[in-house]
Design a protein around this motif. Structure first.
Motif, mmCIF file in Angstrom:
data_model
loop_
_atom_site.group_PDB
_atom_site.id
_atom_site.type_symbol
_atom_site.label_atom_id
_atom_site.label_comp_id
_atom_site.label_asym_id
_atom_site.label_seq_id
_atom_site.Cartn_x
_atom_site.Cartn_y
_atom_site.Cartn_z
ATOM 1 N N PHE A 94 0.822 -1.211 0.000
ATOM 2 C CA PHE A 94 0.000 0.000 0.000
ATOM 3 C C PHE A 94 0.859 1.265 0.000
ATOM 4 O O PHE A 94 0.622 2.196 -0.767
ATOM 5 C CB PHE A 94 -0.924 -0.019 1.226
ATOM 6 N N LEU A 95 1.842 1.329 0.874
ATOM 7 C CA LEU A 95 2.609 2.567 1.019
ATOM 8 C C LEU A 95 3.529 2.850 -0.168
ATOM 9 O O LEU A 95 3.960 3.993 -0.349
ATOM 10 C CB LEU A 95 3.428 2.537 2.311
ATOM 11 N N LYS A 96 3.822 1.839 -0.973
ATOM 12 C CA LYS A 96 4.673 2.082 -2.141
ATOM 13 C C LYS A 96 3.969 2.992 -3.143
ATOM 14 O O LYS A 96 4.607 3.768 -3.856
ATOM 15 C CB LYS A 96 5.047 0.754 -2.801
ATOM 16 N N ASP A 97 2.673 2.861 -3.209
ATOM 17 C CA ASP A 97 1.901 3.662 -4.167
ATOM 18 C C ASP A 97 1.221 4.872 -3.524
ATOM 19 O O ASP A 97 0.590 5.668 -4.214
ATOM 20 C CB ASP A 97 0.827 2.787 -4.828
ATOM 21 N N PHE A 98 1.352 4.986 -2.209
ATOM 22 C CA PHE A 98 0.678 6.067 -1.484
ATOM 23 C C PHE A 98 1.444 7.373 -1.666
ATOM 24 O O PHE A 98 2.657 7.436 -1.442
ATOM 25 C CB PHE A 98 0.578 5.707 0.000
ATOM 26 N N LYS A 99 0.738 8.392 -2.094
ATOM 27 C CA LYS A 99 1.387 9.692 -2.316
ATOM 28 C C LYS A 99 1.073 10.618 -1.144
ATOM 29 O O LYS A 99 -0.090 10.910 -0.873
ATOM 30 C CB LYS A 99 0.908 10.309 -3.622
ATOM 31 N N TYR A 100 2.125 11.061 -0.496
ATOM 32 C CA TYR A 100 1.963 11.958 0.658
ATOM 33 C C TYR A 100 2.655 13.271 0.339
ATOM 34 O O TYR A 100 3.862 13.315 0.062
ATOM 35 C CB TYR A 100 2.576 11.320 1.909
ATOM 36 N N GLU A 101 1.876 14.334 0.341
ATOM 37 C CA GLU A 101 2.425 15.665 0.062
ATOM 38 C C GLU A 101 2.408 16.491 1.339
ATOM 39 O O GLU A 101 1.396 16.566 2.035
ATOM 40 C CB GLU A 101 1.615 16.350 -1.034
ATOM 41 N N ILE A 102 3.523 17.094 1.624
ATOM 42 C CA ILE A 102 3.656 17.877 2.849
ATOM 43 C C ILE A 102 4.015 19.310 2.490
ATOM 44 O O ILE A 102 4.813 19.555 1.574
ATOM 45 C CB ILE A 102 4.734 17.261 3.774
ATOM 46 N N SER A 103 3.421 20.257 3.181
ATOM 47 C CA SER A 103 3.774 21.667 3.003
ATOM 48 C C SER A 103 4.756 22.034 4.104
ATOM 49 O O SER A 103 4.368 22.200 5.266
ATOM 50 C CB SER A 103 2.524 22.548 3.078
ATOM 51 N N ALA A 104 6.006 22.103 3.742
ATOM 52 C CA ALA A 104 7.034 22.336 4.752
ATOM 53 C C ALA A 104 8.306 22.822 4.095
ATOM 54 O O ALA A 104 8.444 22.802 2.867
ATOM 55 C CB ALA A 104 7.313 21.055 5.545
ATOM 56 N N ILE A 105 9.217 23.261 4.935
ATOM 57 C CA ILE A 105 10.552 23.656 4.486
ATOM 58 C C ILE A 105 11.540 22.644 5.045
ATOM 59 O O ILE A 105 11.603 22.411 6.253
ATOM 60 C CB ILE A 105 10.917 25.067 4.978
ATOM 61 N N ASP A 106 12.280 22.025 4.160
ATOM 62 C CA ASP A 106 13.323 21.078 4.543
ATOM 63 C C ASP A 106 14.634 21.848 4.670
ATOM 64 O O ASP A 106 15.096 22.467 3.711
ATOM 65 C CB ASP A 106 13.431 19.990 3.469
ATOM 66 N N VAL A 107 15.208 21.826 5.863
ATOM 67 C CA VAL A 107 16.451 22.569 6.100
ATOM 68 C C VAL A 107 17.631 21.727 5.632
ATOM 69 O O VAL A 107 17.938 20.684 6.209
ATOM 70 C CB VAL A 107 16.597 22.930 7.590
ATOM 71 N N ILE A 108 18.277 22.190 4.563
ATOM 72 C CA ILE A 108 19.461 21.491 4.041
ATOM 73 C C ILE A 108 20.697 21.905 4.828
ATOM 74 O O ILE A 108 21.528 21.084 5.199
ATOM 75 C CB ILE A 108 19.633 21.794 2.541
ATOM 76 N N SER A 109 20.819 23.201 5.082
ATOM 77 C CA SER A 109 21.884 23.697 5.968
ATOM 78 C C SER A 109 21.326 24.890 6.736
ATOM 79 O O SER A 109 20.433 25.587 6.253
ATOM 80 C CB SER A 109 23.133 24.099 5.183
#
Length: 1237
Positions: free
Chosen positions: A453-468
């Protein structure tokens, strides 16, 4: 229970808490075990007794011998293991029985039989249970594995036979993957389970994971409690579980077949206690196959309990109790009577983890700054956490199991959606939103949930990923926490103008939280669309390699990267405003601002770091289209030389001499030192001050010393001969004088001061300060209108060249001589927002403290006028002073002064009143391993020699003409009165009530970078009780109980009142050993220590009689002390001069640094945080490559590696700017590198 009276839970976290609940309901005494990392866990405080395990955090829970020893020492007669750790360790289970205790679980023989997967397959096959097609026994080689896979047909699964918990499994889809998969499983099995043996099974990609809950009596009888579906898995770890299985529900007869097979297997082995038989069910045919048996309570047992109205833990305890009573187990008739017909309703469980969904769900340890689960009918939340719990990297990051039970599956899903969406867990990233997204997924709602199930599950998140994270990027808002006090920093944006305009551009309220960026910025990946604006000091910025304009509203698309580089001009700080702010950052006292110096607020109380996740709002309003920009001519000027408007005070006349005052305002440049931070901006004056007095009297030996008082925001504070501006994260009181204070309208300039900048102070009157304040407010209003209309013609820029009138008042704006028993009183100004009321002539007198308290009650009381209540932000009462912090834009100072004068007339003579107070009884140890280590580290890294080293207590005793034993006796036989609470984190400063026990001592110079929590120290004429691990300069005399709990979960504290002590508390100390104190501190860390105190009164008349009776004795003591202190002062001056001379030899001139930084080939490496220099790994002239370790810093006992930038290429060390033992602020230059061709 017939036999089980005391139960030890050999586990931690939510399962331990859940077991304790049942045990307590049954009247069984509970003992929990824990590690230091788990001190705050609910399982520690929930048990009747909690025992700290010896050993490391990572191994203590698996030390079976020690656990059994604890159980026997505490007279337990049963051990229950829960799941994980030792729950399926047959040797441990056997050892428990050998020790005369009952093991609450299956027999060691059952654990062994089912613990080896290939053996368990054989047992299942003998019991007539279908098994997954696979190999007969173990596979010994890569070639054999390949041959077996060809026979079975792909895909296949390679399994470690000793594995568990979804580990030691590899799926192979073709022959080319088999040999590598074999090696991987063999290696994992050996490292995780001490066995490299493996077997192979056919893999069914379109299948369901269905398990049956069974229970046996160990005598050949067994029953079942239906099935659960656990198909939604990630990396073979369950995420969502359901009872009953939607798939089984749809297939008539399947429940009967699968449960009968499970019971048959349990009976064939005379299985005892709870167990789970896991099966694979083919999605197409509905055929089921045995996978494995878990010989323990499952994580997801709760949903079975909800649907079958059973307490499985209670049943396990009943079985164990029967075994202990010699009955072998529950009777067959009783067990069969418990067999349910079927489930009632539907239950769903979601496992909430501290994990980062966009970093492949990597564990995210950290402090839970706010925890609030939504509760509703049918809900059950099994958890071990609360606001203030820290998720440790040592254990599984499970936060909670959220369950919901309803009449139908659809109702259960809807309820679970409401629980998850309305719950709040703020701190490190969690999977809460991810779980809720599953609840809303159409495929899940339809009940078609296969293991992929989770392989095909699309999860979209509104966030900022801190790279540095940049040099120092922190969350700040406005106005911060100006009203809290008690040593909880003001906080807030250092440049309120820039953040306000940024927020205007993105459609936020002006005070909304944004990112404050110091010196160099972060790299951020946006996972959803956002509207942002970058304001403040000019900085390099690129959006996906395109130049990114400042002072402009910009729309960012999902997937884009914003890289903010170094500053390109004047100023020090920039601000990134984001529409909607950061919903996932917790508030603390109404603000999301960060005080990194005390690790409070913001994101984990620190700057941004790689891997952090900042949620942003999903919905962008349509009215935020376009790209409005602030014209260049309207923007504030960010200079490298600044004129800052100030008002003299609170101290100036009588402290600085005329030449010092001339130096302060005469137009000469003051340089900003490299030690410039959010708490203090160190300045380099044109020349050292001469001072108008020789010493600080009772405040201390240096003329800058005064009796502790509240510090105004933006004041110029003199720590000895070294001046610094106290900024937004400064302590709120101290014992050094302050000569001038920045007016409100120019505080934004303070926030832009950077190392190497020049500044000049200009005096203004109160009237001018208020005019400039109004001008600034009008400017911001005009900018707001300009953004809305696009018309900036009427915006008057901030006047960077304001010329003061030359009219200004002195620091003291009103005074009255002593009148009878009413002391002298002075009102001192501190800018246009502060007024300091001072009693007496800088002498310690509890009569003054009494008067301060009376004044504070009068202005804070119910009869205070509304205009005062509305504008008064905070008061800081000390021994002789009361600082009033008010909104100078609203409050008429003249009216305030008149009101205060009226109160003075009413207060009258307070020398005979009785003051209500509390008397505390506190343990005090004069021995402390932590303090000894702190002193050792201080001598190694900060200052190698001083009269107060290596023994602080011996020094303080000699400095006051006492022996060490006399000093200890004084501290344990007399009372201390708390005269002020604050500084940082509610530090309690106290004064001996008996003047014969009062002492004087210089503070450590420089201050220590680390002082253990609970330290009882002495500095100046007062004692201080350190509430947290912190920097500090008071001489360490011993250790007692801390008085601060950041998030208020400990006994006696609350989130509204995170401090224990208050003004006028009496502290009585009794001596204890180091071991006794450590036990009390451990109780404190678990939240269970109870402070001893009682309500009492302090009789001022009696105290004043005592002062008169002992006056001559005290005078003789002071004379004796004065003589020894003169010798000590001389010794300290000589030692200090020698140490400074040693440091001066290697000091780099700041002008040299500035000229080198102008060279484009020079790159500076900066400190990532305020710290002490521990080790320097490079030399001048040495070649350095990207990622090379160059320096090791130390902060709060943590070693922090500083590496060369990843993209550096080749370079040479041009200049080392620090040396071991120095302290450096965040963003301070460590060394300069010259790039090589």
């Amino acid at each position: 229970m017939e036999k089980i009276k005391t139960l030890l839970i050999a586990n931690r976290g939510e399962i331990a808490v859940r077991i304790i609940k049942t045990a307590k309901r049954l009247g069984i005494r509970t003992i929990s075990i824990y590690t230091p990392a788990d001190a705050t866990s609910l399982h520690v405080s929930a048990a009747d007794e909690a025992i700290l395990l010896p050993g490391s955090n990572s191994t203590a829970y698996t030390d079976g011998d020690e656990i059994i020893k604890i159980a026997k020492d505490k007279k337990a007669n049963a051990i229950i293991p829960g799941y994980g750790f030792l729950s399926e360790n047959a040797d441990f289970a056997r050892s428990v029985g050998d020790a005369g205790l009952v093991w609450v679980g299956p027999s060691p023989e059952s654990i062994e039989a089912f613990g080896i997967k290939h053996v368990a397959r054989e047992l299942a096959q003998k019991a007539g249970v279908p098994i997954v097609p696979g190999t007969e026994g173990l596979v010994k080689s890569e070639d054999e594995a390949l041959a077996e896979c060809e026979k079975l047909g792909y895909p296949v699964m390679l399994k470690a036979t000793a594995g568990g918990g979804g580990m030691g499994l590899v799926v192979c889809h073709e022959a080319g993957e088999v040999k590598e998969g074999f090696r991987m499983v063999q290696s994992r099995g050996q490292s995780l389970f001490k066995s490299g043996d493996l077997f192979i099974e056919k893999f069914y990609p379109a299948s369901h994971h269905v398990e049956v809950q069974i229970f046996g009596n160990g005598q050949g009888e067994a029953i079942h409690f239906g099935e659960r579906e656990c198909s939604i898995q990630r990396r073979n770890q369950k995420v969502i579980e359901e009872c009953p299985s939607p798939f089984v529900q749809k297939h008539d007869g399947l429940r009967e077949k699968i449960t009968e097979a499970a019971v048959s297997l349990a009976k064939s082995q005379s299985y005892a206690s709870a167990g789970t038989i896991e099966c694979l069910v083919d999605d197409e045919s509905g055929d089921f196959f045995f996978l494995e048996m878990n010989t323990r309570l499952q994580v997801e047992h709760g949903i079975t309990e909800l649907c079958y109205d059973v307490d499985l833990v209670e049943l396990m305890l009943q079985q164990a109790d029967a075994q202990l009573a010699g009955k072998g187990g529950l009777s067959a008739d009783h067990l069969k009577s418990l067999q349910p017909k079927g489930p009632t309703g539907h239950a769903i469980e979601a496992r909430v983890y501290a994990e980062n969904p966009i970093r492949d769900y990597a564990p995210s340890p950290g402090l839970l700054q706010e925890v609030e689960f939504s509760h509703r009918d049918g809900a059950r939340i099994d958890t071990w956490v609360f606001t203030g719990t820290s998720i440790s990297p040592n254990y599984d990051p499970l936060i909670a199991k959220v369950m919901n039970h309803a009449k139908t599956r659809q109702a259960a899903i809807k309820g679970m959606d409401l629980i998850l969406s309305r719950s709040k867990i703020l701190g490190p990233p969690t999977n809460l939103e991810f779980l809720d997204a599953i609840m809303r997924d159409e495929t899940f709602q339809s009940g078609h949930t296969i293991t992929s199930f989770l392989k095909d599950f699309k999860y979209e998140i509104s966030a900022i990923d801190v790279i540095s994270g940049g040099a120092q990027t922190v969350v700040q808002d406005l106005p911060g926490r100006p009203t809290v006090g008690q040593g909880i920093c003001h906080s807030g944006a250092m440049d309120p103008v820039a953040l306000s305009i940024g927020n205007m551009l993105v459609g936020n309220e002006r005070g909304k939280e944004g990112l404050e960026i110091t010196l160099s910025g972060p790299e951020l990946r946006f996972l959803g669309p956002a509207v942002v604006a970058l304001t403040g000091a000019p900085m390099e910025a690129k959006l996906d390699n395109d130049d990114f304009p400042m002072w402009t509203r910009k729309h960012i698309k999902a997937g884009q990267k914003l890289k903010i580089g170094k500053q390109t001009g004047g100023g020090c700080r920039s601000y990134l405003a984001v529409h909607g702010g950061f919903p996932s950052v917790a508030e603390y006292f109404g603000s999301k601002s960060t005080s990194a110096i005390v690790a409070i607020g913001g994101l984990q109380g620190r700057g941004l770091a790689p891997g952090d996740l900042l949620n942003v709002v999903k919905d962008i309003p349509k009215n935020l289209g376009g790209h409005p920009a602030i014209p260049e001519k309207v923007r504030p000027r960010y200079a490298e030389d600044w004129e800052i408007m100030v008002m003299p005070g609170p101290h100036q006349d009588g402290y600085l001499d005329d030449a010092d005052v001339e130096m302060l305002y005469g137009g000469e440049d003051w340089k900003v030192s490299h030690n410039a931070s959010r708490s203090a901006i160190r300045l380099i004056p044109p020349k050292p001050p001469k001072w108008a007095r020789s010493d600080g009297g009772e405040g201390g030996s240096h003329p800058s010393n005064v009796i502790e008082y509240g510090y105004p925001l933006g004041t110029l504070n003199w720590t000895g001969d070294d001046p610094c501006i106290f900024a937004f994260d400064a302590p709120d009181f101290g014992g050094f004088c302050s000569s001038t204070t920045i007016i409100h309208a120019d505080l934004w300039k303070m926030g832009q001061l950077k190392a190497g900048h020049a500044l000049r102070y200009k005096r203004v009157s109160l009237e001018e300060a208020l005019k400039l304040r109004k001008d600034l407010a009008a400017f911001l209003d005009a900018v707001q209108k300009g953004i809305e209309t696009g018309d900036y013609k009427h915006v008057e820029p901030i006047d960077a060249n304001y010329k003061p009138s030359g009219q200004f008042s002195s620091a003291v704006i009103w005074e009255r001589a002593a009148q009878g028993n009413s002391p002298q009183v002075r009102y001192r100004q501190g800018g246009d927002d502060h007024l300091l009321v001072e009693y007496g002539n800088e002498n310690f007198d509890l009569n003054h403290r009494c008067r301060v308290t009376a004044l504070e009650k009068a202005i804070r009381g119910p009869d205070a006028p509304s205009w005062l209540k509305e504008s008064l932000l905070k008061t800081v009462g000390a021994c002789t002073t009361l600082l009033m912090y008010y909104d100078g834009g609203k409050m008429d100072r003249g009216k305030l002064v008149e009101h205060l004068q009226g109160i003075e007339d009413k207060l009258g003579d307070l020398s005979k009143i009785k003051v209500p107070c509390r008397r505390f009884r506190l343990p005090l140890s004069f021995e402390s391993k932590e303090q000894t280590e702190a002193t050792k580290r201080y001598m190694e890294t900060q200052r190698p020699h001083a009269p107060y080293l290596p023994d602080n207590l011996e020094f303080v005793a000699k400095n006051n003409a006492f022996t060490a034993d006399q000093l200890k006796k004084n501290l344990t036989e007399g009372s201390q009165m708390v005269v002020v609470v604050g500084f940082f984190c509610a530090t309690a400063v106290s004064l001996p009530v008996d003047p014969r026990k009062r002492m004087s001592s210089p503070k450590a110079n420089p201050s220590r970078v680390f002082t253990p929590e609970g330290t009882f120290g002495w500095g100046g004429s007062c004692a201080a009780l350190y509430p947290v691990d912190a920097p500090g300069g008071y001489q360490m005399l011993g250790r007692t109980m801390p008085g601060f709990d950041y998030l208020g979960y400990k006994h006696g504290f609350s989130i509204e009142r995170p401090y224990m002590f208050q003004d006028f508390d009496l502290l009585d100390f009794y001596r204890v050993s180091e071991d006794e104190l450590n036990k009390a501190l451990q109780l404190f860390r678990t939240g269970q220590y109870e402070f001893e105190w009682e309500e009492t009164e302090f009789d001022m008349a009696e105290h004043n009689r005592f002062l008169a009776e002992t006056a001559e004795e005290v005078r003789e003591m002071r004379e004796k002390q004065r003589k020894v202190q003169e010798e000590m002062i001389k010794a300290e001056k000589e030692s200090l001069a020698k140490w400074r001379e040693e440091k001066e030899r290697n000091k780099v001139d700041e002008s040299t640094v500035e000229s080198l930084l102008d060279d484009p080939e020079i790159t500076a490496i900066d400190a990532p945080c305020a710290a002490n220099v521990w080790k320097i790994q490079v030399k001048e002239g040495q070649e350095v490559n990207g990622k090379d370790l160059v320096v090791i810093l130390e902060a709060m006992k943590l070693e922090i590696n500083v590496n060369a930038p990843d993209d550096l290429g080749k370079a040479k060390v041009e200049k080392l700017l620090i040396e071991p033992g120095e302290t450096i602020e965040a963003g301070g230059h460590i060394l300069l590198l010259r790039k090589q061709e």
